[in-house]
Design an enzyme around this catalytic site. Structure first.
Site, PDB file in Angstrom:
ATOM      1  N   ASN A  95     -16.884  17.139 111.207  1.00  9.90           N
ATOM      2  CA  ASN A  95     -17.466  17.417 112.519  1.00  9.90           C
ATOM      3  C   ASN A  95     -18.971  17.661 112.457  1.00  9.90           C
ATOM      4  O   ASN A  95     -19.680  17.398 113.433  1.00  9.90           O
ATOM      5  CB  ASN A  95     -16.724  18.579 113.183  1.00  9.90           C
ATOM      6  CG  ASN A  95     -15.370  18.118 113.720  1.00  9.90           C
ATOM      7  OD1 ASN A  95     -15.044  16.934 113.629  1.00  9.90           O
ATOM      8  ND2 ASN A  95     -14.586  19.025 114.255  1.00  9.90           N
ATOM      9  N   HIS A 175     -15.717  32.554 116.230  1.00  9.84           N
ATOM     10  CA  HIS A 175     -14.590  31.932 116.946  1.00  9.84           C
ATOM     11  C   HIS A 175     -13.580  31.407 115.917  1.00  9.84           C
ATOM     12  O   HIS A 175     -13.289  30.230 115.836  1.00  9.84           O
ATOM     13  CB  HIS A 175     -15.136  30.789 117.812  1.00  9.84           C
ATOM     14  CG  HIS A 175     -14.085  30.001 118.543  1.00  9.84           C
ATOM     15  ND1 HIS A 175     -13.183  30.565 119.404  1.00  9.84           N
ATOM     16  CD2 HIS A 175     -13.807  28.667 118.544  1.00  9.84           C
ATOM     17  CE1 HIS A 175     -12.400  29.620 119.897  1.00  9.84           C
ATOM     18  NE2 HIS A 175     -12.755  28.464 119.385  1.00  9.84           N
TER      19      HIS A 175
HETATM   20  N1  APR Z   1     -19.165  10.201 119.288  1.00  9.02           N
HETATM   21  C1  APR Z   1     -18.419  10.285 120.417  1.00  9.02           C
HETATM   22  N2  APR Z   1     -17.114  10.617 120.397  1.00  9.02           N
HETATM   23  C2  APR Z   1     -16.547  10.843 119.202  1.00  9.02           C
HETATM   24  C3  APR Z   1     -17.265  10.767 117.993  1.00  9.02           C
HETATM   25  C4  APR Z   1     -18.632  10.423 118.067  1.00  9.02           C
HETATM   26  N3  APR Z   1     -19.401  10.318 116.994  1.00  9.02           N
HETATM   27  N4  APR Z   1     -16.418  11.061 116.975  1.00  9.02           N
HETATM   28  C5  APR Z   1     -15.220  11.321 117.538  1.00  9.02           C
HETATM   29  N5  APR Z   1     -15.292  11.183 118.877  1.00  9.02           N
HETATM   30  C6  APR Z   1     -14.239  11.371 119.868  1.00  9.02           C
HETATM   31  C7  APR Z   1     -12.891  10.801 119.439  1.00  9.02           C
HETATM   32  O1  APR Z   1     -12.828   9.398 119.597  1.00  9.02           O
HETATM   33  C8  APR Z   1     -11.946  11.537 120.375  1.00  9.02           C
HETATM   34  O2  APR Z   1     -11.657  10.810 121.558  1.00  9.02           O
HETATM   35  O3  APR Z   1     -13.999  12.743 120.096  1.00  9.02           O
HETATM   36  C9  APR Z   1     -12.716  12.825 120.745  1.00  9.02           C
HETATM   37  C10 APR Z   1     -12.009  14.079 120.281  1.00  9.02           C
HETATM   38  O4  APR Z   1     -10.862  14.199 121.038  1.00  9.02           O
HETATM   39  P1  APR Z   1      -9.464  14.726 120.461  1.00  9.02           P
HETATM   40  O5  APR Z   1      -9.180  14.040 119.179  1.00  9.02           O
HETATM   41  O6  APR Z   1      -8.458  14.650 121.558  1.00  9.02           O
HETATM   42  O7  APR Z   1      -9.803  16.255 120.115  1.00  9.02           O
HETATM   43  P2  APR Z   1      -9.824  17.495 121.136  1.00  9.02           P
HETATM   44  O8  APR Z   1      -8.500  18.140 121.163  1.00  9.02           O
HETATM   45  O9  APR Z   1     -10.454  17.056 122.405  1.00  9.02           O
HETATM   46  O10 APR Z   1     -10.803  18.483 120.358  1.00  9.02           O
HETATM   47  C11 APR Z   1     -12.200  18.217 120.281  1.00  9.02           C
HETATM   48  O11 APR Z   1     -12.837  20.512 120.426  1.00  9.02           O
HETATM   49  O12 APR Z   1     -11.553  22.426 120.468  1.00  9.02           O
HETATM   50  C12 APR Z   1     -12.313  21.579 119.671  1.00  9.02           C
HETATM   51  O13 APR Z   1     -11.282  21.781 117.478  1.00  9.02           O
HETATM   52  C13 APR Z   1     -11.496  20.939 118.569  1.00  9.02           C
HETATM   53  O14 APR Z   1     -13.372  20.080 117.346  1.00  9.02           O
HETATM   54  C14 APR Z   1     -12.331  19.738 118.241  1.00  9.02           C
HETATM   55  C15 APR Z   1     -12.913  19.367 119.602  1.00  9.02           C
END
Ligand code: APR
Length: 308
Positions: A95, A175
């Site tokens: 991340n 957090h």
């Molecule tokens: N640029 C744009 N979007 C990205 C990138 C990037 N470089 N890398 C990943 N993504 C997108 C993924 O394609 C995905 O759709 O980020 C999205 C993350 O969504 P989920 O996998 O559904 O994760 P989510 O449950 O939304 O959590 C996101 O929030 O609460 C925190 O721990 C959690 O770090 C996580 C974040």
């Protein structure tokens, strides 16, 4: 006014949905790296407009940051979510790369934006943005404490069998499951201390359940939660764009406040149109300060894993 949400996954789409429902801006831009994904979520959300009575347009885009240009607030949710058994800390490597590049891309097109960080490990990702973006510290805000405080009040309301909206409760510190600090001494039920209504043991149980709140849901859902994280993100955006001057616990860059420096951690701050405007001093007692210092140590250890 435009608000952008980076990452159209569970949390990002939920933030965008609540922003639209509250009509916080005429346009919300959802951006994701996955081809067509944000466009699909945006179309689905736009089809709710007549059902839910809002007139906020959601624009979806695959990684085209020019669509986010001129955003007042940008919410970063991109990254990988926690899987069962995974700690927020384990997410750091992947991340960090994502959050760093996203912050740079966002600021290229929206140099005046206030950045809200939701991606985990949230305090470290907020610190990373603060250190690498060159923005004034008040324009970078980590969201976690608002969510943790909502979960704290939910647990209190269950234990007390009362309306959660009659409760005040704040969670500060990191957090993380072991780093957050539910401030039970400061929590109240319509101006009466919650300790008038719950035994020390019951309060201890409420704190413990609050601290593992995220992990409990991750275990049940198979991925991390999104409704409350989305609602907490939208509440923070609302306080900014409506200049509400609300006190919300957020992760911000500390320079001696609460006894810590060069770290982002959750403390109560006043939120308004300039981002976080002031830190509120809750006058921690020795025990609470010791917990805060211990929490800072853990957050700092994680920050040390960053390549700044
Ligand atoms: N640029 C744009 N979007 C990205 C990138 C990037 N470089 N890398 C990943 N993504 C997108 C993924 O394609 C995905 O759709 O980020 C999205 C993350 O969504 P989920 O996998 O559904 O994760 P989510 O449950 O939304 O959590 C996101 O929030 O609460 C925190 O721990 C959690 O770090 C996580 C974040």
């Amino acid at each position: 006014m435009k608000i952008s949400v980076i990452g159209a996954g569970n949390v990002g789409a939920s933030v965008a949905e609540y922003i639209a429902m509250k009509e916080l801006a005429p346009e919300v831009v959802l951006l994701d790296i996955k081809e067509g994904f944000a466009e699909g979520k945006a179309m689905d959300l736009n089809q709710c407009a007549t059902l839910n009575g809002f007139n906020t347009h959601v624009t979806g885009t695959t990684n085209d940051y020019s669509k986010t240009a001129g955003s007042s607030v940008v919410v970063i949710t991109s990254g990988i979510p926690r899987k069962p058994g995974m700690t927020r800390e384990e997410l750091i490597g992947t991340n960090a790369g994502i959050v760093k590049s996203v912050t740079a891309n966002v600021l290229e097109h929206s140099p005046e934006a206030i950045i809200v960080v939701i991606s985990n490990p949230m305090d470290t990702m907020t610190y990373l943005s603060a250190k690498t973006s060159g923005l004034p510290k008040n324009r970078i805000i980590g969201m976690g404490g608002i969510l943790d405080s909502a979960r704290f009040k939910y647990r209190l309301s269950e234990a007390m069998n009362c309306n959660p909206n009659d409760l005040q409760g704040t969670v500060i510190g990191g957090h993380g499951d072991t780093t957050m600090i539910p401030l039970t001494r400061h929590a109240s039920y319509q101006s009466t201390p919650v300790s008038d209504h719950l035994s020390a043991e019951e309060l201890e149980n409420v704190s413990a359940a609050t601290m593992v709140g995220g992990a409990t849901l991750t275990k049940l859902l198979g991925t991390s939660a999104w409704y409350a994280p989305g609602a907490a993100g939208a509440a923070l955006v609302e306080a900014i764009v409506r200049d509400q001057k609300k006190v919300m616990p957020c992760s911000v860059y500390l320079e001696g406040e609460y006894g810590q420096s060069d770290i982002c951690m959750g403390v109560p701050v006043v939120i308004g149109k300039n981002g976080w405007e002031r830190i509120v001093d809750y006058k921690l007692n020795d025990e609470e300060q010791a917990k805060f210092n211990k929490s800072a140590e853990a957050v700092r250890n994680m920050n040390n894993a960053l390549e700044l």
